[in-house]
Design a protein around this motif. Structure first.
Motif, PDB file in Angstrom:
ATOM      1  N   PRO A 124       0.708  -1.322   0.024  1.00 52.59           N
ATOM      2  CA  PRO A 124       0.002  -0.098   0.115  1.00 52.59           C
ATOM      3  C   PRO A 124       0.829   1.260  -0.013  1.00 52.59           C
ATOM      4  CG  PRO A 124      -0.863  -1.458   1.424  1.00 52.59           C
ATOM      5  CD  PRO A 124       0.282  -2.107   1.081  1.00 52.59           C
ATOM      6  N   ILE A 125       2.159   1.236   0.849  1.00 49.63           N
ATOM      7  CA  ILE A 125       2.727   2.657   0.739  1.00 49.63           C
ATOM      8  C   ILE A 125       3.454   2.578  -0.625  1.00 49.63           C
ATOM      9  CG2 ILE A 125       4.977   3.636   1.563  1.00 49.63           C
ATOM     10  CD1 ILE A 125       4.122   2.645   4.375  1.00 49.63           C
ATOM     11  N   GLN A 126       3.828   1.551  -1.250  1.00 56.07           N
ATOM     12  CA  GLN A 126       4.453   1.867  -2.601  1.00 56.07           C
ATOM     13  C   GLN A 126       3.386   2.157  -3.534  1.00 56.07           C
ATOM     14  OE1 GLN A 126       5.997  -2.196  -2.932  1.00 56.07           O
ATOM     15  NE2 GLN A 126       8.147  -1.500  -2.691  1.00 56.07           N
ATOM     16  N   LYS A 127       2.219   1.734  -3.598  1.00 55.02           N
ATOM     17  CA  LYS A 127       1.063   2.214  -4.488  1.00 55.02           C
ATOM     18  C   LYS A 127       0.839   3.708  -4.206  1.00 55.02           C
ATOM     19  CE  LYS A 127      -1.214  -2.197  -4.965  1.00 55.02           C
ATOM     20  NZ  LYS A 127      -2.458  -3.053  -4.703  1.00 55.02           N
ATOM     21  N   ALA A 128       0.876   4.073  -2.853  1.00 57.15           N
ATOM     22  CA  ALA A 128       0.713   5.432  -2.650  1.00 57.15           C
ATOM     23  C   ALA A 128       1.760   6.411  -2.922  1.00 57.15           C
ATOM     24  CB  ALA A 128       0.482   5.494  -1.132  1.00 57.15           C
ATOM     25  N   ILE A 129       2.916   6.129  -2.891  1.00 57.36           N
ATOM     26  CA  ILE A 129       4.117   6.873  -3.324  1.00 57.36           C
ATOM     27  C   ILE A 129       3.865   6.813  -5.046  1.00 57.36           C
ATOM     28  CG2 ILE A 129       6.547   6.710  -3.786  1.00 57.36           C
ATOM     29  CD1 ILE A 129       6.781   5.668  -0.704  1.00 57.36           C
ATOM     30  N   SER A 130       3.541   5.821  -5.539  1.00 57.14           N
ATOM     31  CA  SER A 130       3.562   5.827  -7.040  1.00 57.14           C
ATOM     32  C   SER A 130       2.370   6.864  -7.309  1.00 57.14           C
ATOM     33  CB  SER A 130       3.286   4.322  -7.582  1.00 57.14           C
ATOM     34  OG  SER A 130       2.885   4.217  -9.004  1.00 57.14           O
ATOM     35  N   TYR A 131       1.250   6.939  -6.685  1.00 55.37           N
ATOM     36  CA  TYR A 131       0.107   7.871  -6.970  1.00 55.37           C
ATOM     37  C   TYR A 131       0.858   9.249  -6.885  1.00 55.37           C
ATOM     38  CZ  TYR A 131      -3.641  10.970  -6.405  1.00 55.37           C
ATOM     39  OH  TYR A 131      -4.279  12.220  -6.323  1.00 55.37           O
ATOM     40  N   SER A 132       1.394   9.395  -5.869  1.00 57.28           N
ATOM     41  CA  SER A 132       1.957  10.780  -5.498  1.00 57.28           C
ATOM     42  C   SER A 132       2.931  11.286  -6.611  1.00 57.28           C
ATOM     43  CB  SER A 132       2.823  10.931  -4.216  1.00 57.28           C
ATOM     44  OG  SER A 132       3.252  12.254  -4.041  1.00 57.28           O
ATOM     45  N   MET A 133       3.624  10.136  -7.355  1.00 58.64           N
ATOM     46  CA  MET A 133       4.792  10.668  -8.019  1.00 58.64           C
ATOM     47  C   MET A 133       4.160  10.948  -9.488  1.00 58.64           C
ATOM     48  SD  MET A 133       7.657  11.052  -6.776  1.00 58.64           S
ATOM     49  CE  MET A 133       8.798  11.090  -8.129  1.00 58.64           C
ATOM     50  N   THR A 134       2.809  10.616  -9.633  1.00 58.24           N
ATOM     51  CA  THR A 134       2.193  10.636 -10.832  1.00 58.24           C
ATOM     52  C   THR A 134       1.019  11.572 -10.920  1.00 58.24           C
ATOM     53  OG1 THR A 134       1.271   8.418 -10.556  1.00 58.24           O
ATOM     54  CG2 THR A 134       3.176   8.557 -11.936  1.00 58.24           C
ATOM     55  N   SER A 135       0.621  12.117  -9.822  1.00 68.98           N
ATOM     56  CA  SER A 135      -0.543  12.890  -9.597  1.00 68.98           C
ATOM     57  C   SER A 135      -0.672  14.359 -10.143  1.00 68.98           C
ATOM     58  CB  SER A 135      -1.045  12.715  -8.011  1.00 68.98           C
ATOM     59  OG  SER A 135      -2.139  13.688  -7.589  1.00 68.98           O
ATOM     60  N   PRO A 136      -1.922  14.746 -10.692  1.00 65.92           N
ATOM     61  CA  PRO A 136      -1.867  16.065 -11.058  1.00 65.92           C
ATOM     62  C   PRO A 136      -2.057  17.129  -9.735  1.00 65.92           C
ATOM     63  CG  PRO A 136      -3.937  14.927 -11.407  1.00 65.92           C
ATOM     64  CD  PRO A 136      -3.115  13.755 -10.958  1.00 65.92           C
ATOM     65  N   PHE A 137      -2.042  16.523  -8.595  1.00 63.02           N
ATOM     66  CA  PHE A 137      -2.331  17.440  -7.365  1.00 63.02           C
ATOM     67  C   PHE A 137      -0.983  17.383  -6.549  1.00 63.02           C
ATOM     68  CE2 PHE A 137      -6.549  15.989  -7.822  1.00 63.02           C
ATOM     69  CZ  PHE A 137      -7.360  17.201  -7.348  1.00 63.02           C
ATOM     70  N   THR A 138      -0.130  17.170  -7.388  1.00 65.69           N
ATOM     71  CA  THR A 138       1.566  17.164  -7.005  1.00 65.69           C
ATOM     72  C   THR A 138       2.206  17.362  -8.038  1.00 65.69           C
ATOM     73  OG1 THR A 138       2.551  14.845  -7.377  1.00 65.69           O
ATOM     74  CG2 THR A 138       1.200  15.401  -5.235  1.00 65.69           C
ATOM     75  N   THR A 139       3.732  17.680  -8.010  1.00 65.15           N
ATOM     76  CA  THR A 139       4.327  17.871  -9.321  1.00 65.15           C
ATOM     77  C   THR A 139       4.599  16.783  -9.940  1.00 65.15           C
ATOM     78  OG1 THR A 139       6.424  17.416  -7.778  1.00 65.15           O
ATOM     79  CG2 THR A 139       5.871  19.719  -8.175  1.00 65.15           C
ATOM     80  N   GLY A 140       4.275  15.707  -9.447  1.00 68.49           N
ATOM     81  CA  GLY A 140       4.352  14.236 -10.201  1.00 68.49           C
ATOM     82  C   GLY A 140       3.748  14.388 -11.551  1.00 68.49           C
ATOM     83  N   GLY A 141       2.799  14.950 -11.813  1.00 68.64           N
ATOM     84  CA  GLY A 141       1.874  14.852 -13.060  1.00 68.64           C
ATOM     85  C   GLY A 141       2.731  15.461 -14.105  1.00 68.64           C
ATOM     86  N   ILE A 142       3.795  16.304 -13.973  1.00 63.44           N
ATOM     87  CA  ILE A 142       4.512  16.997 -14.893  1.00 63.44           C
ATOM     88  C   ILE A 142       5.318  15.945 -15.783  1.00 63.44           C
ATOM     89  CG2 ILE A 142       6.450  18.426 -15.457  1.00 63.44           C
ATOM     90  CD1 ILE A 142       5.755  20.051 -12.597  1.00 63.44           C
ATOM     91  N   ARG A 143       5.626  14.788 -15.062  1.00 64.45           N
ATOM     92  CA  ARG A 143       6.424  13.768 -15.767  1.00 64.45           C
ATOM     93  C   ARG A 143       5.644  12.673 -16.325  1.00 64.45           C
ATOM     94  NH1 ARG A 143       8.814  10.422 -13.771  1.00 64.45           N
ATOM     95  NH2 ARG A 143       7.365   9.939 -12.067  1.00 64.45           N
ATOM     96  N   GLY A 144       6.012  12.116 -17.472  1.00 61.96           N
ATOM     97  CA  GLY A 144       5.065  11.058 -18.087  1.00 61.96           C
ATOM     98  C   GLY A 144       3.654  11.364 -18.341  1.00 61.96           C
TER      99      GLY A 144
END
Length: 331
Positions: A124-144
């Protein structure tokens, strides 16, 4: 097309086992694998050699210099027409190389990057981190993402480049910390076409704890200042948003403390604190709802809020600290 897969490895024997196994399941088989052990204290030679009957795999060991130079070591020994760079903590979907072939045929990229996703087997933590790194609500959405901010820069967890790109650029010039962004900038400056193949995703494990995740993203924030010092034009306002968020949290904390400690606080302090708390609450609720919807799990959704705050604060403090130290104070 013949691909050379380049994998730098540092103390991750279990992860390289999972990665190599996923490569045995590929639908497109015309590739070699080059594993470069970068001075590990937990060498994985025996694990890699177990795959020699199922993959064209080569194992090299060298002294530790950093993942950028480990990849260059692999490039120098590669036979492929096209190089694929993976981090050691990923799992490759069976259709990956076919997706790359289709994307290159369609877009004619000289170099590309692909997105990442969470595998069902992740914690669950790895899935949460993956979400954070790809989310439009964080800077993660800039990549990929097709709607990224500014010019797309492939990241080295899932990057491809033609032999022509390597021959002209000579690979990575930085050993670690934003080495992939620096490399991408030079690819573009050399006149090569660089873009995203959105279908060519990988499952990226990233970190297993929030403490490790904080350390990693703090490192990323510092790396953005490294890039600024090399290429000042590459620093955009969006890169400072985590720092603004972090400073805003600090100010809001002080405002709330002032209301608790001083009964006679001015009315505008009450108003400012109320507005700040309301905006932060709204952001948190939207983040939670979106995370629960995307991950289809309330538990992962709640952990995703923790991951997002961890990412923004860690990146923001790394960015601010490095900017003050290396730019303002010129240390």
């Amino acid at each position: 097309m013949f691909f050379s897969v380049i994998i730098p490895l540092y103390n991750r024997p279990q992860e390289i086992d999972e990665l190599l196994y996923s490569l045995t399941l590929q639908e497109y088989r015309n590739f070699e694998v080059i594993v470069v052990e970068d001075g590990s204290s937990l060498p994985a030679r025996e694990i890699v050699e177990r795959y020699q009957d199922r993959l064209e795999v080569y194992y090299y060991s060298k002294e530790n210099e950093g993942q950028g130079f480990a990849r260059n070591y692999g490039f120098e020994r590669a036979k492929g027409d096209y190089f694929i760079v993976f981090d050691s903590d990923i799992i490759v979907p069976p259709a990956y190389f076919q997706m790359v072939m289709d994307g290159l045929a369609r877009d004619r990229w000289d170099a590309f990057g692909g997105p990442d996703a969470a595998h069902p087997s992740f914690t669950p933590i790895q899935k949460a981190i993956s979400y954070s790194m790809t989310s439009p609500f964080t800077t993660g959405g800039i990549r990929g993402n097709k709607k990224h901010v500014g010019v797309f820069h492939p990241r080295s967890f899932n990057m491809g480049l033609s032999r022509a790109v390597y021959d002209k650029t000579k690979g990575f010039k930085l050993a670690r910390r934003s080495e992939d962004i620096e490399f991408s900038i030079r690819m573009l400056a050399s006149g090569f076409s660089v873009g995203l193949i959105p279908e060519a995703f990988v499952y990226h494990k990233r970190r297993a704890t929030f403490k490790q995740f904080f350390k990693q993203t703090n490192f990323f924030g510092k790396g953005r200042i490294d890039i600024y010092r090399l290429f000042p034009q590459e620093l955009k306002p969006v890169h400072a948003l985590p720092s603004v968020f972090t400073l805003g949290l600090l100010v809001l904390l002080l405002l709330n403390l002032s209301l608790c400690l001083f009964d006679g606080a001015w009315s505008f302090v009450y108003l400012l604190t109320f507005m700040g708390n309301a905006m932060l609450s709204l952001y948190t609720v939207l983040l939670l709802v979106h995370a629960c919807f995307k991950t289809k799990s309330m538990v992962v959704g709640v952990l995703s809020v923790v991951a997002a705050y961890t990412q923004l604060i860690a990146y923001g403090t790394g960015f601010l600290g490095s900017y003050v130290k290396n730019v303002l104070l010129k240390k």
